[in-house]
Design an enzyme around this catalytic site. Structure first.
Site, PDB file in Angstrom:
ATOM      1  N   LYS A  48     -59.210  94.533  42.662  1.00  0.00           N
ATOM      2  CA  LYS A  48     -60.509  93.849  42.600  1.00  0.00           C
ATOM      3  C   LYS A  48     -61.172  93.840  43.969  1.00  0.00           C
ATOM      4  CE  LYS A  48     -58.866  91.276  38.645  1.00  0.00           C
ATOM      5  NZ  LYS A  48     -58.230  90.086  38.105  1.00  0.00           N
ATOM      6  N   GLN A  92     -56.771  84.008  39.458  1.00  0.00           N
ATOM      7  CA  GLN A  92     -55.872  85.038  38.930  1.00  0.00           C
ATOM      8  C   GLN A  92     -54.770  84.391  38.081  1.00  0.00           C
ATOM      9  OE1 GLN A  92     -56.379  88.449  39.326  1.00  0.00           O
ATOM     10  NE2 GLN A  92     -54.764  88.609  37.822  1.00  0.00           N
ATOM     11  N   ASP A 115     -64.884  85.575  35.263  1.00  0.00           N
ATOM     12  CA  ASP A 115     -64.070  86.135  34.176  1.00  0.00           C
ATOM     13  C   ASP A 115     -64.636  85.812  32.798  1.00  0.00           C
ATOM     14  OD1 ASP A 115     -61.939  87.761  34.874  1.00  0.00           O
ATOM     15  OD2 ASP A 115     -60.675  86.077  35.490  1.00  0.00           O
TER      16      ASP A 115
END
Ligand code: NAD
Length: 281
Positions: A48, A92, A115
């Site tokens: 990322k 995460q 997300d």
């Protein structure tokens, strides 16, 4: 259906959008919070960060020790939520044992939810309106369209009903006027369903789970699975036994995974554009 050509096309557009924001005196920033030392999470976060770097997006990694308390994780997310320079925040997952990921996610403001996991954002899949969509299903739809797969009126079968892949993928396919069947671990006679699929999305988490006898000739297969095996990374589809039966299939690695990161970039840029008033929000 390889991921790389899709990512190449998307990257060119995304770079221009980041430049356009910079021309207005504004950088784009993604903050990634990683807790503990899970090796897979470390790789995902590195990918990322590299994608951000390629597009000129600032990436901030906040690495908290595995011994951190729930309150400390939430405080960290609250701080990032209040920071005017941060456009997108990503926690995460999975978190180390003992920490509650659902509770932690509520500390990411919906307007910075890179997300698309906040319930406000998931809700837009059902109610419509503007929100952030989860990256992997968004990538699946992007790939199908990029490769010219007709969706309207087709029978799509999704194996898996997780909140981050299966369910949102099913809703997005429904939004494209597919007739959708969702299968899961309690589905009776799975093969009966998968054999009728024009489009089959496998998001199970079991290497080689979908075999040639489970699919019909000419189907389009999206293999979402990423399974670490002694032979390396494998998808949920046994590509050898499926062989020539599939009209299109995504490889693992090199398929959906690449799009997931590209769609995260898309989400972060969209969030920055909304905060700058470049799009209606
Ligand atoms: P999950 O474990 O949350 O969900 C798996 C789903 O599979 C469940 O809904 C379960 O009901 C279903 N399932 C399990 N056994 C089954 C069976 N025998 N028959 C039918 N259904 C069955 O997993 P997830 O987070 O949705 O991820 C699925 C896979 O996709 C994993 O391999 C994961 O690593 C991968 N993944 C890939 C990406 C990517 O970017 N390519 C992103 C997210 C997840």
């Amino acid at each position: 259906m390889y991921g790389a050509p899709c990512v190449e096309k998307l990257s060119a557009e995304q770079k221009e959008r980041v430049e356009a924001l910079r021309a207005r005196g504004r950088g784009v920033c993604l903050a990634v919070v990683r807790v503990g030392d899970d090796p897979a999470s470390e790789v995902y976060v590195r990918n990322k960060k590299n994608a951000c770097q390629r597009l000129g997006i600032e990436s901030r990694e906040i690495h908290l020790p595995g011994s951190v308390s729930q309150a400390e994780v939430e405080e960290c997310l609250d701080k990032l939520g209040a920071d005017p320079d941060v456009d997108g925040i990503l926690l995460q997952l999975p978190l180390p044992r003992g920490l509650d990921d659902k509770a932690a996610l509520t500390h990411i403001p919906a307007a910075k939810d890179a997300d698309g996991f906040r319930s406000e954002n998931c809700g837009t899949l059902i109610c419509g309106g503007e929100g952030t969509l989860p990256c992997t299903p968004r990538g699946i739809l992007y790939m199908l369209k990029h490769y010219g797969v007709a969706l309207e009126g087709k029978h799509a079968v999704v194996i898996g009903r997780s909140a981050i892949v299966g369910k949102p993928a099913a809703l997005m396919l429904l939004g494209e006027n597919c007739t959708v069947t969702v299968c899961h671990s309690k589905t009776a006679d799975l093969k009966e369903h998968t054999r009728r699929a024009d489009i089959l999305v496998a998001a199970v988490g079991k290497a080689g789970f979908v075999t040639g006898d489970m699919v019909k000739d000419g189907c389009v297969i999206v293999d979402v699975g990423i399974n670490r095996t002694p032979e390396g990374l494998r998808g949920d589809v046994d590509a050898v036994s499926v062989g020539d039966k599939a009209a299109f299939i995504t490889p693992v690695p090199g398929g959906v995974g690449k799009l997931t990161v590209a769609m995260l970039m898309e989400n972060v840029i969209e969030l920055a554009e909304r905060r700058t008033g470049l799009t209606e929000a």
